[in-house]
Write a protein that holds these residues in place. Structure first.
Motif, PDB file in Angstrom:
ATOM      1  N   SER A 227      -2.282   4.805  -9.256  1.00  0.00           N
ATOM      2  CA  SER A 227      -0.511   5.695  -9.452  1.00  0.00           C
ATOM      3  C   SER A 227      -0.437   6.021 -10.521  1.00  0.00           C
ATOM      4  O   SER A 227      -0.361   4.511 -11.692  1.00  0.00           O
ATOM      5  CB  SER A 227       0.633   5.299  -8.336  1.00  0.00           C
ATOM      6  OG  SER A 227       1.373   3.699  -9.880  1.00  0.00           O
TER       7      SER A 227
ATOM      8  N   HIS B 242      -8.124   9.659  -1.613  1.00  0.00           N
ATOM      9  CA  HIS B 242      -7.499   9.708  -0.181  1.00  0.00           C
ATOM     10  C   HIS B 242      -6.962  10.658   0.476  1.00  0.00           C
ATOM     11  O   HIS B 242      -6.885  11.805   0.319  1.00  0.00           O
ATOM     12  CB  HIS B 242      -6.845   8.178  -0.488  1.00  0.00           C
ATOM     13  CG  HIS B 242      -7.230   7.493  -1.244  1.00  0.00           C
ATOM     14  ND1 HIS B 242      -6.888   7.663  -1.650  1.00  0.00           N
ATOM     15  CD2 HIS B 242      -7.621   5.710  -0.387  1.00  0.00           C
ATOM     16  CE1 HIS B 242      -8.024   5.647  -2.541  1.00  0.00           C
ATOM     17  NE2 HIS B 242      -8.583   5.163  -0.959  1.00  0.00           N
TER      18      HIS B 242
ATOM     19  N   GLU C 248       1.098  -1.657   0.062  1.00  0.00           N
ATOM     20  CA  GLU C 248      -0.011  -0.030  -0.010  1.00  0.00           C
ATOM     21  C   GLU C 248       0.839   1.313   0.133  1.00  0.00           C
ATOM     22  O   GLU C 248       1.774   1.282   1.154  1.00  0.00           O
ATOM     23  CB  GLU C 248      -0.873   0.063   1.314  1.00  0.00           C
ATOM     24  CG  GLU C 248      -1.875   0.811   1.885  1.00  0.00           C
ATOM     25  CD  GLU C 248      -2.409   1.596  -0.148  1.00  0.00           C
ATOM     26  OE1 GLU C 248      -2.066   2.785  -0.071  1.00  0.00           O
ATOM     27  OE2 GLU C 248      -3.531   0.554   0.047  1.00  0.00           O
TER      28      GLU C 248
ATOM     29  N   MET D 276       0.187   9.503  -1.487  1.00  0.00           N
ATOM     30  CA  MET D 276      -1.560  10.082  -2.108  1.00  0.00           C
ATOM     31  C   MET D 276      -1.900  10.052  -2.593  1.00  0.00           C
ATOM     32  O   MET D 276      -1.687  10.805  -4.151  1.00  0.00           O
ATOM     33  CB  MET D 276      -1.871  10.986  -0.573  1.00  0.00           C
ATOM     34  CG  MET D 276      -1.286  10.888   0.488  1.00  0.00           C
ATOM     35  SD  MET D 276      -1.339   9.516   1.053  1.00  0.00           S
ATOM     36  CE  MET D 276      -3.502  10.142   1.870  1.00  0.00           C
ATOM     37  N   THR D 277      -3.741   9.679  -3.335  1.00  0.00           N
ATOM     38  CA  THR D 277      -4.390  10.153  -4.454  1.00  0.00           C
ATOM     39  C   THR D 277      -4.605  11.509  -3.669  1.00  0.00           C
ATOM     40  O   THR D 277      -5.001  12.201  -2.994  1.00  0.00           O
ATOM     41  CB  THR D 277      -4.602   8.904  -4.661  1.00  0.00           C
ATOM     42  OG1 THR D 277      -6.522   9.185  -3.177  1.00  0.00           O
ATOM     43  CG2 THR D 277      -4.434   7.147  -4.289  1.00  0.00           C
TER      44      THR D 277
ATOM     45  N   GLU E 100       5.525   2.265  -3.037  1.00  0.00           N
ATOM     46  CA  GLU E 100       4.215   2.025  -4.344  1.00  0.00           C
ATOM     47  C   GLU E 100       5.378   0.973  -5.349  1.00  0.00           C
ATOM     48  O   GLU E 100       6.245   1.048  -5.384  1.00  0.00           O
ATOM     49  CB  GLU E 100       4.607   3.844  -4.235  1.00  0.00           C
ATOM     50  CG  GLU E 100       4.194   4.016  -6.349  1.00  0.00           C
ATOM     51  CD  GLU E 100       4.761   5.162  -7.086  1.00  0.00           C
ATOM     52  OE1 GLU E 100       3.772   5.419  -7.613  1.00  0.00           O
ATOM     53  OE2 GLU E 100       5.197   5.389  -6.528  1.00  0.00           O
TER      54      GLU E 100
ATOM     55  N   ARG F 105       4.972  -0.697   3.315  1.00  0.00           N
ATOM     56  CA  ARG F 105       4.231   1.120   2.758  1.00  0.00           C
ATOM     57  C   ARG F 105       4.644   1.416   2.091  1.00  0.00           C
ATOM     58  O   ARG F 105       6.183   1.599   1.941  1.00  0.00           O
ATOM     59  CB  ARG F 105       3.823   1.661   3.785  1.00  0.00           C
ATOM     60  CG  ARG F 105       3.417   1.166   4.966  1.00  0.00           C
ATOM     61  CD  ARG F 105       1.431   1.630   4.837  1.00  0.00           C
ATOM     62  NE  ARG F 105       1.024   1.471   5.604  1.00  0.00           N
ATOM     63  CZ  ARG F 105      -0.933   1.200   5.669  1.00  0.00           C
ATOM     64  NH1 ARG F 105      -1.334   2.056   4.926  1.00  0.00           N
ATOM     65  NH2 ARG F 105      -1.525   0.788   6.297  1.00  0.00           N
TER      66      ARG F 105
ATOM     67  N   ARG G 223      -0.418   4.585   0.157  1.00  0.00           N
ATOM     68  CA  ARG G 223      -0.675   5.328   1.059  1.00  0.00           C
ATOM     69  C   ARG G 223       0.523   5.305   2.696  1.00  0.00           C
ATOM     70  O   ARG G 223       0.295   4.431   2.920  1.00  0.00           O
ATOM     71  CB  ARG G 223      -1.371   6.003   1.783  1.00  0.00           C
ATOM     72  CG  ARG G 223      -2.049   6.257   0.535  1.00  0.00           C
ATOM     73  CD  ARG G 223      -4.038   5.906   0.509  1.00  0.00           C
ATOM     74  NE  ARG G 223      -4.876   4.679   0.482  1.00  0.00           N
ATOM     75  CZ  ARG G 223      -5.414   4.171   1.687  1.00  0.00           C
ATOM     76  NH1 ARG G 223      -5.414   5.085   2.751  1.00  0.00           N
ATOM     77  NH2 ARG G 223      -6.027   2.982   1.524  1.00  0.00           N
ATOM     78  N   PRO G 224       0.967   6.239   3.475  1.00  0.00           N
ATOM     79  CA  PRO G 224       0.936   7.845   2.980  1.00  0.00           C
ATOM     80  C   PRO G 224       1.720   7.565   2.597  1.00  0.00           C
ATOM     81  O   PRO G 224       1.713   9.549   2.277  1.00  0.00           O
ATOM     82  CB  PRO G 224       0.403   8.612   4.265  1.00  0.00           C
ATOM     83  CG  PRO G 224       1.547   6.957   5.556  1.00  0.00           C
ATOM     84  CD  PRO G 224       1.733   6.114   4.718  1.00  0.00           C
ATOM     85  N   TYR G 225       3.131   7.484   1.672  1.00  0.00           N
ATOM     86  CA  TYR G 225       3.714   7.411   0.942  1.00  0.00           C
ATOM     87  C   TYR G 225       3.879   8.682  -0.377  1.00  0.00           C
ATOM     88  O   TYR G 225       4.377   9.925  -0.288  1.00  0.00           O
ATOM     89  CB  TYR G 225       5.290   7.253   1.253  1.00  0.00           C
ATOM     90  CG  TYR G 225       5.663   5.970   2.455  1.00  0.00           C
ATOM     91  CD1 TYR G 225       6.294   7.306   3.788  1.00  0.00           C
ATOM     92  CD2 TYR G 225       5.461   5.092   3.118  1.00  0.00           C
ATOM     93  CE1 TYR G 225       6.320   7.184   4.469  1.00  0.00           C
ATOM     94  CE2 TYR G 225       5.263   4.588   3.667  1.00  0.00           C
ATOM     95  CZ  TYR G 225       6.062   5.486   5.196  1.00  0.00           C
ATOM     96  OH  TYR G 225       6.480   5.015   6.401  1.00  0.00           O
TER      97      TYR G 225
ATOM     98  N   THR H 139      -6.606   9.448   4.471  1.00  0.00           N
ATOM     99  CA  THR H 139      -5.831   8.199   5.625  1.00  0.00           C
ATOM    100  C   THR H 139      -5.193   7.526   4.453  1.00  0.00           C
ATOM    101  O   THR H 139      -5.066   7.177   3.246  1.00  0.00           O
ATOM    102  CB  THR H 139      -6.986   7.877   6.666  1.00  0.00           C
ATOM    103  OG1 THR H 139      -7.257   6.053   5.645  1.00  0.00           O
ATOM    104  CG2 THR H 139      -7.997   8.655   6.845  1.00  0.00           C
ATOM    105  N   ASP H 140      -4.421   6.062   5.495  1.00  0.00           N
ATOM    106  CA  ASP H 140      -3.501   5.650   5.122  1.00  0.00           C
ATOM    107  C   ASP H 140      -4.097   4.251   6.139  1.00  0.00           C
ATOM    108  O   ASP H 140      -3.377   2.891   5.361  1.00  0.00           O
ATOM    109  CB  ASP H 140      -2.165   5.336   5.530  1.00  0.00           C
ATOM    110  CG  ASP H 140      -2.642   5.329   7.637  1.00  0.00           C
ATOM    111  OD1 ASP H 140      -2.987   4.842   7.981  1.00  0.00           O
ATOM    112  OD2 ASP H 140      -0.891   5.967   7.946  1.00  0.00           O
TER     113      ASP H 140
END
Length: 393
Positions: free
Chosen positions: A137, A39, A29, A35-36, A118, A116, A31-33, A41-42
């Protein structure tokens, strides 16, 4: 090793199904590194648009889909029912506590690891499930297109959320359509109020969105201003219809967004109005003259693949150990995404165990939905409906 890219509804369901079958799975996942645009939160399974999972009535296709998923042991849907809040005949959830429990269960599962990061491309080793949803992404989506081709997108939008303490309760009434429930806030409009609101809405400034003029809009998520522009009475036959609520010219409904009832979202008011314009125009609604918007409506592009070209009937990429699940497959809706996650998760387990992959009958709602999106050329996003349900031949 099994990898799931994306911790949304489909990814959470798929990972849990695999882990419960006794196999280790890693959820990647970003997020949080990273973000979209939608969204906040993570957390796993964050609900970014509405907090409604639509009807539970078995006379409704969405209700039938839920029944099938519960019979099949859907993890995400079971959690949703535990966090249900009043919403008439719809399954409406407290989005915060719902995501909190999904996240907690997945983090504590001994066979699930959450990383966490991408993922920008999929390696050739192991088994991978791409469940990155409509907000995939850019770099991963570019890899998908360069590897497989066949991508598409449409525009979607989010409705604003209002602080309940700023609603003038003297101008509204509580009630549901067609029954005696009191789950929704209703803001009634007379003809003069409605016409003034319509004029302001169609003239309001909107945020520019690249290629929006191509009109790639999903019918169920059209911005309220686009509905208004299609005709002066369009909103009165759409989200502002007064049917089942009394003898009013138009009615704006607000739906509870959390257990405490401190937040309400404006039903059907997805929008790309500029934020100051949302404050100005939506405060023309009776009862919302001093309303404070705590989460503004936004518009974003939803990407998806064309399974007819890219995958087999199991959402497995042709010639690869890569599966797709969730809205990236071309299904539309929360529960539909959960269904594909369950379907893919179960079939990954069967593949590992050397068993024949499982195809759901086309006279079930899940089977009909999967059959439709995997076999339709030039696919437009599809949600559960009785129009796609057919008998076995």
């Amino acid at each position: 090793m099994i990898h799931v890219v994306g911790g949304g509804l489909a990814g959470s369901e798929a990972a849990y199904q695999i882990a419960q079958a006794g196999y280790d799975v890693t959820i990647h996942e970003m997020r949080p590194y990273v973000m979209t645009g939608v969204h906040r939160t993570d957390k796993m399974a964050e609900l970014v648009c509405s907090n409604s999972l639509k009807s539970v009535d078995l006379k409704n296709a969405s209700g039938l889909l839920k029944k099938e998923l519960r019979d099949l042991g859907s993890f995400v849907l079971d959690v949703a029912y535990r966090h249900a809040i009043p919403g008439g005949k719809a399954l409406v959830v407290d989005r915060e506590s719902f995501s909190d429990e999904i996240t907690s269960i997945l983090k504590s599962h001994p066979r699930i690891k959450i990383v966490r990061e991408e993922i920008t491309k999929i390696p050739d080793n192991d088994i991978w499930i791409i469940a990155t949803g409509p907000a995939t992404s850019d770099r991963l989506y570019e890899w998908i297109l360069s590897t497989f081709g066949g991508g598409a997108y449409f525009f979607d939008a989010v409705a604003p959320v209002i602080d309940a303490n700023t609603i003038d309760m003297s101008k509204i009434f509580f009630g549901n359509r067609y029954d005696d429930g009191k789950d929704y806030i209703n803001c009634p409009m007379n003809k003069e109020e409605y016409l003034r609101f319509h004029e302001a809405l169609v003239k309001a400034e909107v945020l520019p969105v690249e290629e929006f003029d191509k009109k790639l809009l999903f019918s169920r998520c059209q911005p309220i201003e686009e509905i208004a522009k299609s005709g002066v009475d369009a909103m009165r036959y759409g989200p502002l219809r007064p049917v089942g609520l009394g003898n009013f010219y138009a009615v704006v409904q607000l739906r509870r967004d959390n257990y405490a009832g401190t937040l309400f979202n404006i039903v059907g008011f997805q929008t790309r109005l500029k934020w100051p314009e949302q404050d100005r125009v939506f405060r023309m609604i009776p009862g919302l003259e001093n309303a404070k918007i705590v989460r503004y409506g936004v518009m974003h592009a939803n990407v998806y693949i064309e399974p007819y070209r890219l995958t087999d009937e199991f959402f497995r990429a042709k010639g690869r150990n890569i599966f797709f699940a969730g809205q990236i497959t071309g299904v539309e809706g929360y529960v539909e995404s959960i269904a594909t996650g369950l379907y893919v998760g179960r079939n990954v387990v069967r593949m590992i165990e050397g068993r024949e992959l499982e195809k759901f009958p086309i006279n079930t709602m899940i089977g009909a939905l999967i059959d439709y999106v995997t076999k339709t050329p030039k696919l437009q996003p599809m949600y559960a409906n009785f129009g796609i349900l057919r008998r076995n031949s």
